[in-house]
Scaffold this motif. Sequence first.
Motif, PDB file in Angstrom:
ATOM      1  N   LEU A   1      -9.776  -0.202   0.467  1.00 24.08           N
ATOM      2  CA  LEU A   1      -8.776  -0.107  -0.595  1.00 24.08           C
ATOM      3  C   LEU A   1      -8.858  -1.299  -1.536  1.00 24.08           C
TER       4      LEU A   1
ATOM      5  N   PRO B   1      -7.451  -3.842   5.012  1.00 25.49           N
ATOM      6  CA  PRO B   1      -7.713  -2.693   4.115  1.00 25.49           C
ATOM      7  C   PRO B   1      -8.891  -2.965   3.192  1.00 25.49           C
TER       8      PRO B   1
ATOM      9  N   GLN C   1     -11.796  -1.050  -3.843  1.00 32.99           N
ATOM     10  CA  GLN C   1     -11.543  -0.073  -4.904  1.00 32.99           C
ATOM     11  C   GLN C   1     -10.655  -0.668  -5.992  1.00 32.99           C
ATOM     12  N   ILE C   2      -9.627  -1.415  -5.581  1.00 36.98           N
ATOM     13  CA  ILE C   2      -8.722  -2.040  -6.548  1.00 36.98           C
ATOM     14  C   ILE C   2      -9.466  -3.086  -7.374  1.00 36.98           C
TER      15      ILE C   2
ATOM     16  N   ILE D   1       0.699   2.214  -5.689  1.00 41.08           N
ATOM     17  CA  ILE D   1      -0.587   2.755  -6.133  1.00 41.08           C
ATOM     18  C   ILE D   1      -0.436   3.420  -7.495  1.00 41.08           C
TER      19      ILE D   1
ATOM     20  N   ARG E   1       0.817  -1.223   0.000  1.00 37.86           N
ATOM     21  CA  ARG E   1       0.000   0.000   0.000  1.00 37.86           C
ATOM     22  C   ARG E   1       0.852   1.276   0.000  1.00 37.86           C
TER      23      ARG E   1
END
Length: 277
Positions: free
Chosen positions: A203, A200, A206-207, A176, A171
């Motif tokens: 995150l 996470p 979102q990925i 990113i 991360r």
Amino acid sequence: MSPKSRLYTLVKAWKNKPFQEARDACSESWLSLSPEEIAEQQSWSKRQEISHEPIFNLKGTKLTGSLYRPLLEVKDTQLLRLFMEGLDTITFWHRSGRSISGVLPISLHALSSKNCVDALIELILNSRLPVGSVSLGIQQLSKTRLMPNSEDGLSRIRRLGVGLHLLDFARTLPEINLLEKFKLEGIHIALPQFRNQDLPVALISQIKSAGTEIYASDLTLVNDLENAKRLQVDYCYGGLMMSPVSRNQIFHINDSRIAKAIFSLHSHNNLNQNGDK
């Protein structure tokens, strides 16, 4: 000498022949081989290495790929030989009727060398593997800044239809940025690091929404598997799922150690009233 024994001698001589072509294609001095390393090349085919870590779906019911572990910690002088062996193994699986994709780890140090990238591209093209069969597992990005020459190497290899994975996702900002720029096919998260900290979830969601698949690595405890389920990862691997195996043992794998254990607990469902299957 019989025809069979002559054939055996020819095949054995070919298998024991030191790899020369990729070394010649990559002429940098740090890729030259010492006599000891040449002797090691000549003997590698005499042993069946336990070097392929099976990758399964989240439930552990299907073998989906393999991580080639020798490339995780490889010397510069051995990189091309081991990369060729990884490609050869994937080719062996495909020609034998099992379409198993392979993740071949690579360092940014190697990707920053134009000559090395040229040699890697030549090996990939000569393998004639289908698109999607090979992925590069990028290492050390959390510790090293991505340089323009490394980006150029990644772009050239990507144009061959090779997938890009990010290993040991931590991360960090460089990671990113790489995700956003290259739209990576997969990221690998070592789940032991989250045994004592929050997952996470936002995150990772979102990925995943951007089309990147999530691999949970280093699963050794049941708690790791539970965290993988909470994150809704796509694939898992590690000692809890199955220990590394040889390339021939891959043929006998369909599901993970966890899936086998669950099946054994519910096998009584397949019995009739007399106790027969």
